[in-house]
Motif scaffolding. Structure first.
Motif, short mmCIF file in Angstrom:
data_model
loop_
_atom_site.label_atom_id
_atom_site.label_comp_id
_atom_site.label_asym_id
_atom_site.label_seq_id
_atom_site.Cartn_x
_atom_site.Cartn_y
_atom_site.Cartn_z
N SER A 25 12.78 -10.89 29.66
CA SER A 25 13.84 -11.67 30.30
C SER A 25 14.46 -12.65 29.30
CB SER A 25 13.28 -12.43 31.50
OG SER A 25 14.27 -13.25 32.07
N ALA A 26 13.63 -13.32 28.53
CA ALA A 26 14.13 -14.29 27.54
C ALA A 26 14.98 -13.61 26.47
CB ALA A 26 12.96 -15.02 26.89
N LYS A 27 14.66 -12.39 26.15
CA LYS A 27 15.41 -11.65 25.14
C LYS A 27 16.53 -10.81 25.74
CE LYS A 27 11.92 -11.70 21.61
NZ LYS A 27 12.67 -12.40 20.59
N ASN A 28 16.75 -10.97 27.05
CA ASN A 28 17.82 -10.26 27.76
C ASN A 28 17.69 -8.74 27.63
OD1 ASN A 28 20.03 -10.38 29.45
ND2 ASN A 28 21.49 -10.27 27.78
N LYS A 29 16.45 -8.26 27.75
CA LYS A 29 16.19 -6.82 27.62
C LYS A 29 15.47 -6.25 28.84
CE LYS A 29 17.70 -6.58 23.38
NZ LYS A 29 19.11 -6.93 23.40
N ILE A 30 15.36 -7.00 29.90
CA ILE A 30 14.60 -6.54 31.06
C ILE A 30 15.24 -5.31 31.73
CG2 ILE A 30 15.59 -7.94 32.92
CD1 ILE A 30 12.38 -8.58 33.30
N GLU A 31 16.55 -5.16 31.55
CA GLU A 31 17.22 -4.01 32.17
C GLU A 31 16.78 -2.68 31.56
OE1 GLU A 31 19.76 -5.73 28.92
OE2 GLU A 31 18.91 -6.57 30.73
N PHE A 32 16.10 -2.72 30.43
CA PHE A 32 15.61 -1.48 29.84
C PHE A 32 14.37 -0.95 30.56
CE2 PHE A 32 18.35 -2.93 26.49
CZ PHE A 32 18.89 -1.76 26.01
N ILE A 33 13.75 -1.76 31.39
CA ILE A 33 12.57 -1.28 32.12
C ILE A 33 12.79 -1.22 33.63
CG2 ILE A 33 10.95 -2.06 30.37
CD1 ILE A 33 10.22 -4.35 32.40
N ASN A 34 13.81 -1.88 34.14
CA ASN A 34 13.99 -1.90 35.59
C ASN A 34 15.06 -0.94 36.10
OD1 ASN A 34 16.43 -3.16 35.09
ND2 ASN A 34 15.83 -5.14 35.90
N GLY A 35 15.63 -0.14 35.21
CA GLY A 35 16.60 0.86 35.62
C GLY A 35 18.02 0.35 35.77
N ALA A 36 18.25 -0.93 35.52
CA ALA A 36 19.59 -1.51 35.66
C ALA A 36 20.53 -1.07 34.54
CB ALA A 36 19.51 -3.03 35.69
N CYS A 37 19.96 -0.53 33.46
CA CYS A 37 20.77 -0.11 32.31
C CYS A 37 20.51 1.38 32.04
CB CYS A 37 20.40 -0.95 31.09
SG CYS A 37 21.32 -0.53 29.61
N PRO A 38 21.18 2.26 32.79
CA PRO A 38 20.96 3.69 32.54
C PRO A 38 21.49 4.05 31.15
CG PRO A 38 22.75 3.39 34.10
CD PRO A 38 22.17 2.04 33.83
N PRO A 39 20.84 4.97 30.47
CA PRO A 39 21.30 5.33 29.13
C PRO A 39 22.69 5.95 29.17
CG PRO A 39 19.49 6.75 29.82
CD PRO A 39 19.67 5.72 30.88
N PRO A 40 23.55 5.56 28.24
CA PRO A 40 24.90 6.15 28.21
C PRO A 40 24.85 7.59 27.70
CG PRO A 40 24.61 4.61 26.39
CD PRO A 40 23.37 4.54 27.23
N ALA A 41 25.93 8.29 27.90
CA ALA A 41 26.02 9.67 27.43
C ALA A 41 25.93 9.70 25.90
CB ALA A 41 27.34 10.29 27.87
N VAL A 42 25.40 10.77 25.37
CA VAL A 42 25.24 10.90 23.92
C VAL A 42 26.58 10.78 23.20
CG1 VAL A 42 24.43 12.45 22.09
CG2 VAL A 42 23.19 12.33 24.23
N THR A 43 27.66 11.16 23.84
CA THR A 43 28.98 11.11 23.23
C THR A 43 29.63 9.72 23.32
OG1 THR A 43 29.93 11.86 25.32
CG2 THR A 43 29.43 13.55 23.67
N SER A 44 29.04 8.83 24.06
CA SER A 44 29.59 7.49 24.23
C SER A 44 29.38 6.65 22.97
CB SER A 44 28.90 6.79 25.42
OG SER A 44 29.21 5.43 25.44
N LYS A 45 30.32 5.74 22.69
CA LYS A 45 30.16 4.86 21.54
C LYS A 45 29.05 3.83 21.78
CE LYS A 45 33.68 1.54 22.91
NZ LYS A 45 34.89 0.84 22.54
N GLU A 46 28.61 3.68 23.02
CA GLU A 46 27.52 2.77 23.37
C GLU A 46 26.14 3.40 23.16
OE1 GLU A 46 27.92 -0.44 24.33
OE2 GLU A 46 30.05 -0.09 23.92
N TYR A 47 26.11 4.71 22.89
CA TYR A 47 24.83 5.41 22.82
C TYR A 47 23.93 4.88 21.70
CZ TYR A 47 21.29 8.97 22.36
OH TYR A 47 20.08 9.61 22.28
#
Length: 122
Positions: A25-47
């Motif tokens: 939470s302090a590092k603003n990364k909790i969404e990587f374990i709670n499902g709030a940040c689904p992985p973007p498509a491989v073709t996305s610039k955010e991937y």
């Protein structure tokens, strides 16, 4: 990078879990374990940035686990590691709970100072 002071070795899961949630939470990364940040498509610039962040969170997990536990989840993504650990260690143990309650009911201050007694009580 080590985020917690002791590697989780199958004892004290709830305490370790709480520490990891605070750190994530302090590092603003909790969404990587709670499902709030689904992985973007491989073709996305955010991937690539998202994948790097997931790898970083995964490395934090692996560095905070004992070798035996880490070896079982080394090929998982961060959310899968969290889910696996929750499922495996997050369940209450009926026999252990019974013995803890029994021990707690027998606890007395005796000759201990109040700080020692309170620590044991907690």
């Amino acid at each position: 990078m080590t985020l917690v002071n002791a590697a989780f070795d199958d004892k004290g899961f709830q305490g370790w879990r709480r520490l990891m949630l605070i750190v994530l939470s302090a590092k603003n990364k909790i969404e990587f374990i709670n499902g709030a940040c689904p992985p973007p498509a491989v073709t996305s610039k955010e991937y690539k940035p998202c994948s790097r962040c997931n790898d970083m969170v995964t490395s934090w997990f692996l560095n905070s686990l004992s070798k035996g536990i880490g070896d079982n989840v080394i090929y998982s993504k961060s959310a899968d590691i969290w889910t696996t650990l929750e499922h495996r260690f997050g369940q209450s143990n009926g026999a252990k709970l019974y013995h803890s309650r029994k021990e707690l009911s027998r606890l007395t201050q005796g000759i201990n100072d109040i700080a020692t007694y309170f620590t044991k009580l907690k």
